[in-house]
Scaffold this motif. Structure first.
Motif, mmCIF file in Angstrom:
data_model
loop_
_atom_site.group_PDB
_atom_site.id
_atom_site.type_symbol
_atom_site.label_atom_id
_atom_site.label_comp_id
_atom_site.label_asym_id
_atom_site.label_seq_id
_atom_site.Cartn_x
_atom_site.Cartn_y
_atom_site.Cartn_z
ATOM 1 N N LEU A 177 0.897 -1.213 0.044
ATOM 2 C CA LEU A 177 -0.087 -0.022 0.066
ATOM 3 C C LEU A 177 1.036 1.348 0.086
ATOM 4 N N LEU A 178 0.392 2.114 -0.876
ATOM 5 C CA LEU A 178 1.193 3.529 -0.527
ATOM 6 C C LEU A 178 0.400 4.336 0.160
ATOM 7 N N PRO A 179 1.278 5.406 0.960
ATOM 8 C CA PRO A 179 0.425 6.093 2.060
ATOM 9 C C PRO A 179 -0.728 6.883 1.168
ATOM 10 N N LEU A 180 -1.742 7.317 2.264
ATOM 11 C CA LEU A 180 -2.608 8.171 1.557
ATOM 12 C C LEU A 180 -2.046 9.725 1.540
ATOM 13 N N LYS B 295 18.659 2.039 -4.061
ATOM 14 C CA LYS B 295 19.202 1.543 -5.458
ATOM 15 C C LYS B 295 18.437 0.499 -5.847
ATOM 16 N N ASP B 296 18.475 -0.428 -5.318
ATOM 17 C CA ASP B 296 17.887 -1.699 -5.760
ATOM 18 C C ASP B 296 16.174 -1.617 -6.024
ATOM 19 N N ALA B 297 15.745 -0.481 -5.895
ATOM 20 C CA ALA B 297 14.189 -0.161 -6.251
ATOM 21 C C ALA B 297 14.243 0.751 -7.364
ATOM 22 N N ALA B 298 15.180 0.948 -7.934
ATOM 23 C CA ALA B 298 15.049 1.892 -8.994
ATOM 24 C C ALA B 298 14.161 1.445 -10.299
ATOM 25 N N TRP B 299 14.058 0.031 -10.282
ATOM 26 C CA TRP B 299 12.995 -0.509 -11.104
ATOM 27 C C TRP B 299 11.681 0.027 -11.400
ATOM 28 N N ILE B 300 11.408 0.257 -9.822
ATOM 29 C CA ILE B 300 10.006 0.410 -9.925
ATOM 30 C C ILE B 300 9.501 2.062 -10.229
ATOM 31 N N SER B 301 10.610 2.969 -10.276
ATOM 32 C CA SER B 301 10.337 4.305 -10.825
ATOM 33 C C SER B 301 10.074 4.070 -12.332
ATOM 34 N N SER B 302 9.139 4.962 -12.795
ATOM 35 C CA SER B 302 9.047 5.150 -14.243
ATOM 36 C C SER B 302 10.043 5.713 -15.045
ATOM 37 N N THR B 303 10.877 6.334 -14.327
ATOM 38 C CA THR B 303 11.971 6.852 -15.134
ATOM 39 C C THR B 303 13.270 5.912 -14.898
ATOM 40 N N GLY B 304 13.208 4.798 -14.109
ATOM 41 C CA GLY B 304 14.398 4.103 -13.968
ATOM 42 C C GLY B 304 15.628 4.397 -13.063
ATOM 43 N N ASN B 305 15.327 5.444 -12.227
ATOM 44 C CA ASN B 305 16.274 6.029 -11.315
ATOM 45 C C ASN B 305 15.512 6.423 -9.881
ATOM 46 N N LEU B 306 16.548 7.183 -9.100
ATOM 47 C CA LEU B 306 16.004 7.530 -7.894
ATOM 48 C C LEU B 306 15.450 8.896 -7.714
ATOM 49 N N CYS B 307 15.318 9.450 -8.852
ATOM 50 C CA CYS B 307 14.842 10.844 -8.846
ATOM 51 C C CYS B 307 13.312 10.869 -8.333
ATOM 52 N N CYS B 308 13.157 11.599 -7.505
ATOM 53 C CA CYS B 308 11.669 11.764 -6.863
ATOM 54 C C CYS B 308 11.012 13.277 -6.908
ATOM 55 N N ASN B 309 9.867 13.484 -7.149
ATOM 56 C CA ASN B 309 9.618 14.710 -7.271
ATOM 57 C C ASN B 309 8.070 14.918 -6.218
ATOM 58 N N GLU C 49 6.404 9.364 -4.513
ATOM 59 C CA GLU C 49 7.640 8.699 -5.220
ATOM 60 C C GLU C 49 8.789 8.127 -4.163
ATOM 61 N N VAL C 50 8.817 9.058 -2.996
ATOM 62 C CA VAL C 50 9.849 8.841 -2.259
ATOM 63 C C VAL C 50 9.274 7.480 -1.235
ATOM 64 N N ALA C 51 8.009 7.534 -0.881
ATOM 65 C CA ALA C 51 7.604 6.258 -0.203
ATOM 66 C C ALA C 51 7.685 5.159 -0.956
ATOM 67 N N ILE C 52 7.447 5.056 -2.330
ATOM 68 C CA ILE C 52 7.225 4.037 -2.955
ATOM 69 C C ILE C 52 8.756 3.230 -3.022
ATOM 70 N N LEU C 53 9.778 4.189 -3.384
ATOM 71 C CA LEU C 53 11.329 3.672 -3.342
ATOM 72 C C LEU C 53 11.504 3.027 -2.024
ATOM 73 N N ASP D 274 14.661 -3.647 -0.808
ATOM 74 C CA ASP D 274 15.092 -4.866 0.172
ATOM 75 C C ASP D 274 16.581 -4.326 0.933
ATOM 76 N N SER D 275 17.411 -3.436 0.296
ATOM 77 C CA SER D 275 18.640 -2.931 1.017
ATOM 78 C C SER D 275 18.404 -2.393 1.957
ATOM 79 N N LEU D 276 17.376 -1.572 2.276
ATOM 80 C CA LEU D 276 17.023 -0.848 3.344
ATOM 81 C C LEU D 276 16.616 -1.378 4.608
ATOM 82 N N VAL D 277 16.171 -2.730 4.180
ATOM 83 C CA VAL D 277 15.863 -3.611 5.290
ATOM 84 C C VAL D 277 17.205 -3.857 6.207
#
Length: 347
Positions: A57-60, A128-142, A146-150, A155-158
């Motif tokens: 779930l993404l935060p509301l 960095k291991d979650a860059a796949w989930i960004s539509s741009t393929g990198n860690l850029c967030c606006n 987008e921050v929450a989803i990354l 898994d590395s943040l665990v």
């Protein structure tokens, strides 16, 4: 010269790990780093990040204009959400999405102050291991979403959240008392080949490695001697004596006009990647007399080391219409289509 290979077994101490937290070192090296704003995270948000039960779930969001809504309620689907009183299915209804309005507001303000685009990291690591989930393929967030989803997909943040002290010889705790979110200004012009990891053993710079080891950059090889001088000078005048640990690594970026920007500190050994070295090689090098600094680059296409490719765990996502994820994946498909149709796509 006879080289004696040793088994690398050095254990870190908790204080060495703690010094590498961005909220600890950044204030001291702020003038030589990239612009960063740091926020303490509420415990409720930490619990959200480590919760691996139920759907993703993404935060509301409190902002209707945020890019990734958690779930879109459509009038024609309202009946699907209605449950009659006393229904046996009541207990099976999904939990409402979490909400972090105060944190979201702080992040929104910081993103604006940093120019509209940032990349996030926690105390030690970036997702960095979650860059796949960004539509741009990198860690850029606006946006906050987008921050929450990354952060939630990484898994590395665990490791930061649950296991960062596992390699410490004097381990007394399983996690730090507080976690912080660092929002770092995003520079779209940065070139990955100009990022380097430097290895310091007993106060001596013994190794430098290309950070991006999945590509070969001929121009980098041509500039090797010049880069050694630039990096050594930065270490001597900016880092040495200003970071308390005797053995550690630090990551830097060299700009087009040969200025050096400090990106990160990491402990010596354990979970820190030695990249084009092995820890055994670095230990041997640090025990040799004389000039022991070695600079390693990917010097041919044959030297490329493919990185781990993280596949999207598609079965973990609720991609049904109105889930929020359906809109996200649609956006990603549209961006991919635009890239394919672009005149530069075949260049």
């Amino acid at each position: 010269m006879t080289v004696k290979f040793i088994t690398f077994q050095r254990k870190m101490k908790e204080e060495e790990v703690n010094r590498c937290q961005i909220q600890e070192w950044y204030p001291r090296f702020k003038s030589d780093s990239i612009k960063t704003m740091i926020h303490e995270l509420p415990e409720s948000f930490i619990e959200y990040l480590i919760d691996d039960h139920g759907p993703f779930l993404l935060p509301l969001s409190i902002d209707d204009n945020d890019a990734l809504p958690n779930r879109i309620h459509k009038p024609e689907e309202e009946e699907d959400f209605e449950v009659s009183e006393g229904s046996e299915d009541e207990s099976e209804q999904p939990s409402p999405p979490p909400s972090f309005p105060e944190l979201e507001m702080k992040i929104k303000e910081s993103i604006k102050a940093l120019g509209g685009s940032i990349f996030p990291k926690l105390n030690w690591s970036a997702p960095k291991d979650a860059a796949w989930i960004s539509s741009t393929g990198n860690l850029c967030c606006n946006s906050f979403s987008e921050v929450a989803i990354l952060l939630r997909a990484s898994d590395s943040l665990v490791h930061d959240l649950c296991h960062v002290y596992d390699s410490c010889s004097d381990k007394t705790v399983s996690r730090p008392p507080k976690f912080f979110l660092a929002l770092r200004k995003w520079y779209s012009s940065l070139r990955p080949e100009m990022e380097f990891r430097c290895f310091v053993r007993n106060g001596i710079l013994v190794g430098i490695s290309q950070r991006e080891v999945t590509g070969f950059y001929p121009a980098l090889v041509e500039k090797k001697d010049e880069l050694i001088t630039i990096i050594q000078r930065f270490f001597i005048y900016k880092v040495k004596g200003n970071f308390e640990s005797e053995s550690y690594t630090f990551d830097i970026y060299v700009t087009t006009d040969d200025r050096v920007k400090l990106l990160d500190f990491n402990p010596w050994g354990a979970f820190t990647l030695p990249l084009l070295f092995t820890w055994e090689e670095l230990e041997v090098s640090s025990n040799e007399e004389g000039d022991c600094l070695e600079f390693r680059l990917v010097e041919s296409q044959c030297g490329v080391r493919p990185g781990l490719k993280t596949a999207v765990p598609y079965d973990y996502l609720d991609t049904s219409p109105g889930s929020g994820w359906d809109e996200f994946l649609k956006k990603a498909d549209e961006e991919l289509g635009q890239q394919i149709r672009s005149p530069q796509a075949g260049a």
